[in-house]
Enzyme design. Structure first.
Site, short mmCIF file in Angstrom:
data_model
loop_
_atom_site.label_atom_id
_atom_site.label_comp_id
_atom_site.label_asym_id
_atom_site.label_seq_id
_atom_site.Cartn_x
_atom_site.Cartn_y
_atom_site.Cartn_z
N LYS A 16 0.87 -1.18 0.00
CA LYS A 16 0.00 0.00 0.00
C LYS A 16 0.91 1.22 0.00
O LYS A 16 1.87 1.28 0.78
CB LYS A 16 -0.84 -0.03 1.28
CG LYS A 16 -1.34 1.31 1.74
CD LYS A 16 -1.99 1.18 3.11
CE LYS A 16 -2.30 2.52 3.70
NZ LYS A 16 -1.16 3.11 4.44
N ALA A 111 8.99 0.08 6.33
CA ALA A 111 9.18 0.97 5.19
C ALA A 111 7.98 1.88 4.96
O ALA A 111 8.02 2.76 4.11
CB ALA A 111 9.45 0.15 3.93
N GLY A 112 6.87 1.62 5.69
CA GLY A 112 5.66 2.42 5.47
C GLY A 112 4.86 1.95 4.26
O GLY A 112 4.06 2.70 3.72
N LEU A 113 5.07 0.70 3.86
CA LEU A 113 4.37 0.16 2.69
C LEU A 113 3.29 -0.85 3.07
O LEU A 113 2.75 -1.55 2.20
CB LEU A 113 5.38 -0.48 1.72
CG LEU A 113 6.40 0.50 1.11
CD1 LEU A 113 7.45 -0.26 0.29
CD2 LEU A 113 5.71 1.54 0.21
N GLY A 114 2.97 -0.90 4.35
CA GLY A 114 1.81 -1.68 4.80
C GLY A 114 1.93 -3.18 4.64
O GLY A 114 0.93 -3.87 4.43
N GLY A 116 2.58 -5.74 6.74
CA GLY A 116 1.85 -6.56 7.72
C GLY A 116 0.35 -6.47 7.49
O GLY A 116 -0.37 -7.47 7.57
N ASP A 152 -4.81 0.10 8.85
CA ASP A 152 -4.55 -0.01 7.41
C ASP A 152 -5.15 -1.26 6.78
O ASP A 152 -5.13 -1.40 5.56
CB ASP A 152 -3.03 -0.05 7.15
CG ASP A 152 -2.38 1.31 7.34
OD1 ASP A 152 -3.11 2.32 7.44
OD2 ASP A 152 -1.14 1.35 7.39
#
Ligand code: C5P
Length: 322
Positions: A16, A111-114, A116, A152
């Site tokens: 994401k 990394a802030g890319l969702g 999990g 998220d």
């Protein structure tokens, strides 16, 4: 018996990317009120294989997790959101069912890319698909389950392109061009692409929100224009978490400047970081930019050129059919 012998589904859980993020304030429950716009990316994506079977008598662990790929900081027990997603559904199934989850990780942690959240959404879809075959979960609302798991996860369950409001769980999907075609832009060579650069840094999301509070709730003045052709309801990208992410990981600021120099344009922070991204109008430009940035920043920085994905979770069988 809910399932006639073990049954498996193979899914792809897409990263994401929060393109733009305004933090409106801290809420009484400790979360932060957001107005964000997010998209699913074709890459990176985790492969999520879910198997369910009847639990053996006396079996204690109803969910076994197997990890492969880039497993660095990925939690291995019940603190892994994918395991919690499986247990949320298994606990509500009338018959005693067990699951094995095999995650082949490609989405980097921290990394802030969702990553999990994407895995958890895929596990919800996978377990529900398998158990609904026996109509064991007909009564369970997946969106409710996603909300319980994390802010998220509801976005990742739907994916595509959407506004995220509330603490993130209020998802308002937006059509981008012809949505069925977005995920196929890799084949047709046109449409919105993004270059993502992941430095070897890990940033904790709760730490970034806490730093945002400590900094007095800053509003970022830095905006990055979105190139024409994206067809999205945002034209300028902002991220109110950028100063807070710098407070948590000061090396991010130097990385931003190196990346912007290599890309020859302003770059944006992905959510709470540590990844950065550059939106690019078409495939060729994205691939050229990724090659230039990759050779300039060296092998410790992971650079991915990717189209957007039409959904957050896709079936690997669909992929094979093209
Ligand atoms: O919802 P989730 O468990 O993914 O959130 C992780 C942490 O991120 C929360 O505990 C909170 O510290 C922070 N967070 C927040 N406001 C949001 C989303 C997350 O403060 N809207």
């Amino acid at each position: 018996m809910s399932v006639p012998g073990p049954a498996t589904v193979r899914l792809r859980a897409h990263a994401k990317l929060t393109l733009s993020l305004r933090v409106l304030g801290r809420r009484p429950d400790g979360y932060h009120e957001l107005e964000a716009f997010a998209v699913s990316l074709e890459r990176p994506a985790d492969l999520v294989e879910v198997t369910v079977r009847d639990a053996s008598p006396g079996e204690e662990r109803r969910c076994v997790l197997e990890l492969a790929g880039e497993t660095g900081d990925v939690p291995r027990g019940e603190d892994n959101l994918a395991v919690r997603a499986a247990l949320t559904l298994l606990d509500r199934a009338p018959s005693r069912t067990a699951a094995t989850l095999r995650l082949t990780k490609a989405i980097p942690a921290g990394a802030g890319l969702g990553g999990g959240s994407a895995d958890a959404a895929a596990v919800l879809r996978g377990v529900a698909t398998l158990l609904r075959g026996g109509s064991d979960l007909a009564h369970v609302d997946l969106r409710w389950a996603a909300e319980q798991l994390g802010s998220d996860v509801p976005f990742c369950l739907t994916g595509g392109a959407a506004w995220m409001r509330g603490r993130g769980e209020v998802v308002g999907p937006v059509e981008v061009g012809r949505p069925a075609e977005v995920g196929r832009s890799a084949e047709v060579g046109s449409g919105p692409w993004v270059v993502v650069a992941v430095p070897p840094l890990h940033v904790s999301t709760p730490a970034v929100y806490a730093a945002w509070d400590e900094l007095g709730g800053p509003t970022s003045a830095r905006t990055v224009p979105l190139p024409e052709g994206f067809g999205l309801p945002v034209t300028e990208l902002v991220n109110d978490l950028e100063p807070a992410a710098f407070a948590v990981e000061p090396a991010l600021e130097a990385f931003r400047d190196r990346l912007a120099r290599a890309a020859k344009r302003p770059v944006s922070l992905a959510g709470s970081g540590a990844a950065w991204f550059v939106p690019v109008g078409d495939e060729q430009a994205a691939r050229e930019l990724a090659a230039a940035v990759g050779s300039s920043l060296g092998p410790t920085v992971r650079v991915v050129a990717t189209p957007l994905a039409a959904r957050g979770v896709t079936s690997v069988a669909d992929e094979r059919r093209g």
